[in-house]
Enzyme design. Structure first.
Site: not given
Length: 347
Positions: A212, A239, A257
């Protein structure tokens, strides 16, 4: 027999009597969510864990004015959050108790996260409908996740909120599920590591990689240590639009999403570049069902609409998205919750 005359000047029929209060409740939802937020912020439910207490006692402990707290409690009691007792005493119901920070599966951090990050940007939803620009970007002056990273304390609040959102679902959701074969499992955009730890908990032969942003990984390291998984889960920052670590199985939980299709393809291509042929991908996402049946993903899609360029997707949309990045959809495994495990492979 002649037809009855038609009154061409008559207006639309009056709605059924029950429709008006139902619509009024929808329109007043912003007041209810703010009242629940105040209860969460003042940590009222936690104070009531050991039993009923007086309004005066609660107010003294949380720094609120007794009369105003009494009115707040009175407004939420008919909605099932509190139960008033004799005199000035009050207790939480089963619904209200979900805001206690001491309860397993507590929703308190979700209340704080939503109200402190989502609420005000939603005031620009009309702008989104007219222009396509996310409401959050309009309100905050920058993309939502950039604002989270740059605002002190927000990355930590987001991690806690996301953990809280899945916390109550986690055991039930993962109960009968096992990851595809592979020694190394990388959780891409894995937040605080709780989902990766849960997936690896019953499979000691596997090792994990939590990937992350640097600000998120810093928080995740502490959580992974608390869970006793520091010797099995490596943390890597970076990233995911640029590159991700190599692994046998890739997991992404509620990541795609957040992004439009083009951005999702960039993320999937990062995985494709790092993975060997035959690598497996597991998406933990809601799958929008067809028709008008109620489903949590349809409400979550409002959040996507207002805060990001992303969206909730149907099974067909996931299959098309994966194919456009070179992955083959294997199966979709529904759970008892709103999430499904979407398994794909790299040919």
């Amino acid at each position: 027999m002649e037809n009855a005359p038609v009154n061409e000047t008559a207006g639309p029929e009056m709605p059924p009597e029950s429709s008006v209060p139902a619509m009024m409740q929808l329109l007043g939802g912003f007041q209810i969510s703010q009242a629940v937020y105040v209860v969460a912020k003042l940590d009222i439910a936690t104070q009531l864990d050991d039993g009923p207490r007086s309004i005066g006692d609660l107010a003294a402990n949380c720094g609120a004015r007794p009369e105003l707290l009494r009115r707040l409690v009175r407004s939420l009691a008919p909605l099932g959050v509190f139960r008033g007792l004799d005199g000035d005493m009050v207790e939480t119901t089963a619904i209200g108790a979900t805001l206690s920070s001491r309860r397993p599966g507590s929703l308190r951090d979700i209340a704080l996260y939503w109200m402190e990050t989502h609420y005000l940007p939603f005031s620009e939803l009309l702008h989104t409908a007219r222009t396509g620009e996310p409401a959050a970007e309009r309100y905050l002056g920058q993309p939502f996740f950039d604002w989270v990273v740059e605002t002190p304390g927000m990355a930590d609040l987001q991690n806690r909120g996301m953990a809280g959102f899945t916390g109550g679902l986690r055991d039930r959701m993962f109960e009968d599920y096992r990851l595809p074969a592979g020694d190394t499992v990388a959780d891409i955009g894995g937040a605080d590591g709780t989902i990766l730890a849960r997936l690896l908990n019953s499979e000691p032969a596997r090792r994990g990689i939590l990937f992350d942003l640097p600000e998120v990984v810093e928080v995740a390291q502490k959580k992974i240590a608390e869970l006793g998984m520091a010797d099995r889960i490596e943390t890597v920052s970076g990233d995911f639009f640029e590159s991700v670590p190599p692994a046998d199985v890739y997991v992404m939980s509620a990541v795609l999403h957040d992004w439009d299709d083009a951005s999702c393809v960039r993320i999937l291509e990062s995985i494709k570049s790092a993975a060997a042929p035959g690598a497996r991908l597991v998406l933990i996402e809601g799958v929008v069902p067809a028709g008008d049946e109620p489903h949590t993903t349809k409400l979550i899609d409002l959040t996507m609409l207002a805060l990001t360029t992303g969206k909730e997707r149907s099974a067909n949309e996931f299959e098309e998205l994966l194919a456009s990045a070179g992955f083959t959809l294997d199966r979709i495994v529904p759970t008892r919750e709103q999430y499904s495990f979407i398994e794909a492979r790299l040919p």
